[in-house]
Scaffold this active site. Structure first.
Site, PDB file in Angstrom:
ATOM      1  N   CYS A 131     -19.145   3.697  -9.593  1.00 56.00           N
ATOM      2  CA  CYS A 131     -20.102   4.738  -9.210  1.00 56.00           C
ATOM      3  C   CYS A 131     -19.346   6.030  -8.932  1.00 56.00           C
ATOM      4  CB  CYS A 131     -20.897   4.315  -7.970  1.00 56.00           C
ATOM      5  SG  CYS A 131     -22.065   5.576  -7.418  1.00 56.00           S
TER       6      CYS A 131
ATOM      7  N   HIS B  18     -30.816  10.638  -1.874  1.00 57.92           N
ATOM      8  CA  HIS B  18     -29.951  11.700  -1.373  1.00 57.92           C
ATOM      9  C   HIS B  18     -29.874  12.817  -2.396  1.00 57.92           C
ATOM     10  CE1 HIS B  18     -27.497   9.153  -3.888  1.00 57.92           C
ATOM     11  NE2 HIS B  18     -27.520   8.170  -2.986  1.00 57.92           N
TER      12      HIS B  18
ATOM     13  N   HIS C 212     -25.829   9.907  -8.750  1.00 53.03           N
ATOM     14  CA  HIS C 212     -24.926   8.786  -9.029  1.00 53.03           C
ATOM     15  C   HIS C 212     -24.778   8.633 -10.535  1.00 53.03           C
ATOM     16  CE1 HIS C 212     -24.595   7.184  -5.043  1.00 53.03           C
ATOM     17  NE2 HIS C 212     -25.810   6.688  -4.954  1.00 53.03           N
TER      18      HIS C 212
ATOM     19  N   GLU D 115     -32.348   3.817  -0.788  1.00 57.61           N
ATOM     20  CA  GLU D 115     -32.029   5.141  -0.248  1.00 57.61           C
ATOM     21  C   GLU D 115     -32.238   6.214  -1.306  1.00 57.61           C
ATOM     22  OE1 GLU D 115     -27.784   4.601   0.559  1.00 57.61           O
ATOM     23  OE2 GLU D 115     -27.312   5.359  -1.463  1.00 57.61           O
TER      24      GLU D 115
HETATM   25 MN    MN Z   1     -27.008   5.990  -3.266  1.00 58.96          MN
END
Ligand code: MN
Length: 147
Positions: free
Chosen positions: A115, A63, A67, A61
């Site tokens: 995370c 976005h 992170h 993924e």
């Molecule tokens: Mn992610």
């Protein structure tokens, strides 16, 4: 709330619920759990602990949010854009915004990591067929993704 929540066997913590990685059923990930460790409203961020069981993987993924990851348990590999890195306990991993990423545990060990993310964040995007094909043009990435 101020206080101490103790570490427990098998990377659990007192008062922390073991959650599914994502609410929806999906074929995009395999054998991943999630624990939300810190999410006070005034922090502006959340700290989560994810654990990918041996042989499992997170969703491929990207976005808008970043992170900040600290590997805490085991070892495995991470795909970041078009590169694959070996990762092990105490390594730090940065995933910049709009960068394709996926975590994979080794065949013989789990991969557990902290995370940190913004509390307010966008939903992950999945690759289109074209984007997936473009990623797989890099042989190392194709091998990582398993085809
Ligand atoms: Mn992610």
């Amino acid at each position: 709330m101020s206080g101490v929540r103790r570490f427990k066997p098998d990377y659990r913590w007192e008062e922390i619920e073991l959650l599914r990685y994502k609410a929806e059923e999906s074929v995009t990930f395999k054998d991943v759990t999630r624990q939300l460790l810190f999410d006070s409203a005034d922090l502006g961020c959340e700290l989560r602990y994810f654990e990918v069981a041996s042989g499992g993987h997170s969703t491929l993924e990207r976005h808008q949010h970043t992170h900040a990851v600290l590997i805490l348990r085991g070892h495995g590999r991470v795909l970041i854009h078009d590169r694959v890195f070996d990762i092990a306990a105490h390594d730090l991993v940065t995933i910049d915004r709009l960068t394709w990423h996926q975590f994979r545990a080794a065949a013989d060990a789990p991969l557990g990591f902290l995370c940190m993310v913004n509390k307010e964040r966008d939903r992950p995007q999945l690759p289109s067929d074209e984007e997936l094909a473009a990623l797989k043009r890099v042989p190392e990435v194709a091998a990582f993704l398993g085809q």
